[in-house]
Motif scaffolding. Sequence first.
Motif, PDB file in Angstrom:
ATOM      1  N   THR A  17      39.648  43.852  32.103  1.00 32.25           N
ATOM      2  CA  THR A  17      38.327  44.426  32.356  1.00 32.25           C
ATOM      3  C   THR A  17      37.645  43.758  33.537  1.00 32.25           C
ATOM      4  OG1 THR A  17      38.097  45.043  30.037  1.00 32.25           O
ATOM      5  CG2 THR A  17      36.070  44.875  31.318  1.00 32.25           C
ATOM      6  N   LEU A  18      37.708  42.452  33.600  1.00 30.63           N
ATOM      7  CA  LEU A  18      37.108  41.751  34.737  1.00 30.63           C
ATOM      8  C   LEU A  18      37.838  42.077  36.036  1.00 30.63           C
ATOM      9  CD1 LEU A  18      36.372  38.327  33.032  1.00 30.63           C
ATOM     10  CD2 LEU A  18      34.703  40.074  33.698  1.00 30.63           C
ATOM     11  N   SER A  19      39.130  42.298  35.954  1.00 27.79           N
ATOM     12  CA  SER A  19      39.902  42.670  37.142  1.00 27.79           C
ATOM     13  C   SER A  19      39.531  44.058  37.643  1.00 27.79           C
ATOM     14  CB  SER A  19      41.396  42.589  36.849  1.00 27.79           C
ATOM     15  OG  SER A  19      41.759  41.246  36.600  1.00 27.79           O
ATOM     16  N   LEU A  20      39.049  44.914  36.746  1.00 32.02           N
ATOM     17  CA  LEU A  20      38.558  46.230  37.194  1.00 32.02           C
ATOM     18  C   LEU A  20      37.454  46.057  38.222  1.00 32.02           C
ATOM     19  CD1 LEU A  20      38.317  48.422  33.964  1.00 32.02           C
ATOM     20  CD2 LEU A  20      39.610  48.959  36.030  1.00 32.02           C
ATOM     21  N   ARG A  21      36.551  45.125  37.942  1.00 26.36           N
ATOM     22  CA  ARG A  21      35.456  44.861  38.886  1.00 26.36           C
ATOM     23  C   ARG A  21      36.015  44.304  40.185  1.00 26.36           C
ATOM     24  NH1 ARG A  21      29.896  42.747  38.882  1.00 26.36           N
ATOM     25  NH2 ARG A  21      29.449  42.695  41.099  1.00 26.36           N
ATOM     26  N   GLY A  22      36.939  43.375  40.069  1.00 26.93           N
ATOM     27  CA  GLY A  22      37.524  42.749  41.251  1.00 26.93           C
ATOM     28  C   GLY A  22      38.418  43.669  42.065  1.00 26.93           C
ATOM     29  N   SER A  23      38.877  44.754  41.448  1.00 25.80           N
ATOM     30  CA  SER A  23      39.790  45.665  42.146  1.00 25.80           C
ATOM     31  C   SER A  23      39.080  46.593  43.122  1.00 25.80           C
ATOM     32  CB  SER A  23      40.566  46.516  41.133  1.00 25.80           C
ATOM     33  OG  SER A  23      39.736  47.535  40.595  1.00 25.80           O
ATOM     34  N   GLU A  24      37.748  46.603  43.059  1.00 24.07           N
ATOM     35  CA  GLU A  24      36.950  47.469  43.936  1.00 24.07           C
ATOM     36  C   GLU A  24      37.428  48.919  43.860  1.00 24.07           C
ATOM     37  OE1 GLU A  24      36.352  45.831  47.854  1.00 24.07           O
ATOM     38  OE2 GLU A  24      35.867  43.859  47.022  1.00 24.07           O
ATOM     39  N   PRO A  31      44.326  42.763  41.968  1.00 24.26           N
ATOM     40  CA  PRO A  31      43.548  42.988  40.758  1.00 24.26           C
ATOM     41  C   PRO A  31      43.961  44.255  39.997  1.00 24.26           C
ATOM     42  CG  PRO A  31      42.097  42.362  42.559  1.00 24.26           C
ATOM     43  CD  PRO A  31      43.463  42.588  43.142  1.00 24.26           C
ATOM     44  N   THR A  32      44.410  45.275  40.708  1.00 26.84           N
ATOM     45  CA  THR A  32      44.846  46.502  40.045  1.00 26.84           C
ATOM     46  C   THR A  32      46.077  46.243  39.179  1.00 26.84           C
ATOM     47  OG1 THR A  32      43.899  47.896  41.775  1.00 26.84           O
ATOM     48  CG2 THR A  32      45.633  48.875  40.412  1.00 26.84           C
ATOM     49  N   VAL A  33      46.994  45.414  39.666  1.00 22.73           N
ATOM     50  CA  VAL A  33      48.172  45.047  38.877  1.00 22.73           C
ATOM     51  C   VAL A  33      47.740  44.299  37.610  1.00 22.73           C
ATOM     52  CG1 VAL A  33      50.247  43.590  38.859  1.00 22.73           C
ATOM     53  CG2 VAL A  33      49.773  45.067  40.822  1.00 22.73           C
ATOM     54  N   VAL A  34      46.757  43.407  37.752  1.00 25.42           N
ATOM     55  CA  VAL A  34      46.248  42.682  36.586  1.00 25.42           C
ATOM     56  C   VAL A  34      45.625  43.643  35.583  1.00 25.42           C
ATOM     57  CG1 VAL A  34      44.621  40.918  35.781  1.00 25.42           C
ATOM     58  CG2 VAL A  34      45.923  40.549  37.887  1.00 25.42           C
ATOM     59  N   VAL A  35      44.913  44.657  36.069  1.00 23.57           N
ATOM     60  CA  VAL A  35      44.313  45.668  35.186  1.00 23.57           C
ATOM     61  C   VAL A  35      45.396  46.353  34.358  1.00 23.57           C
ATOM     62  CG1 VAL A  35      43.126  47.903  35.115  1.00 23.57           C
ATOM     63  CG2 VAL A  35      42.282  46.105  36.629  1.00 23.57           C
ATOM     64  N   VAL A  36      46.403  46.874  35.016  1.00 23.51           N
ATOM     65  CA  VAL A  36      47.454  47.635  34.331  1.00 23.51           C
ATOM     66  C   VAL A  36      48.225  46.748  33.356  1.00 23.51           C
ATOM     67  CG1 VAL A  36      49.592  48.933  34.665  1.00 23.51           C
ATOM     68  CG2 VAL A  36      47.644  49.328  36.192  1.00 23.51           C
ATOM     69  N   ILE A  37      48.678  45.604  33.830  1.00 20.93           N
ATOM     70  CA  ILE A  37      49.451  44.711  32.964  1.00 20.93           C
ATOM     71  C   ILE A  37      48.580  44.172  31.833  1.00 20.93           C
ATOM     72  CG2 ILE A  37      50.672  42.499  32.869  1.00 20.93           C
ATOM     73  CD1 ILE A  37      51.752  43.158  35.692  1.00 20.93           C
TER      74      ILE A  37
END
Length: 109
Positions: A17-24, A31-37
């Motif tokens: 969830t926090l990576s969603l913010r960081g993924s812009e 960050p998008t990879v972190v979101v999915v994984i």
Amino acid sequence: MPYVLLALAIVSEVAATLSLRGSEGLSKAGPTVVVVIGYLVSFALLAKALTALNVGPVYAIWSALGTVGAFVGGVMLFGEPVRPLTIVGAGIVVAGVVVMNLGGGVSHG
């Protein structure tokens, strides 16, 4: 062991969830990879924990602690504002989980 899986599921969900913010807007690859994984791992761990725990209280714990974790992470990582009413809301979420667990517990059977 199911509680360890639940705790790891919560950590994975908060990181995603926090990576969603960081993924812009999912425009940054890392960050998008972190979101999915993160979400895949979180759901897999939650599913495994649910083989031994009741779904209602466990989902309440997962979603509530994920919500509070995202709130705290947003404040710490992104400088999001902390307002008294927001803190009250987070407390109400946690209180709701406590009440649910008092009403039925989280173990099968």
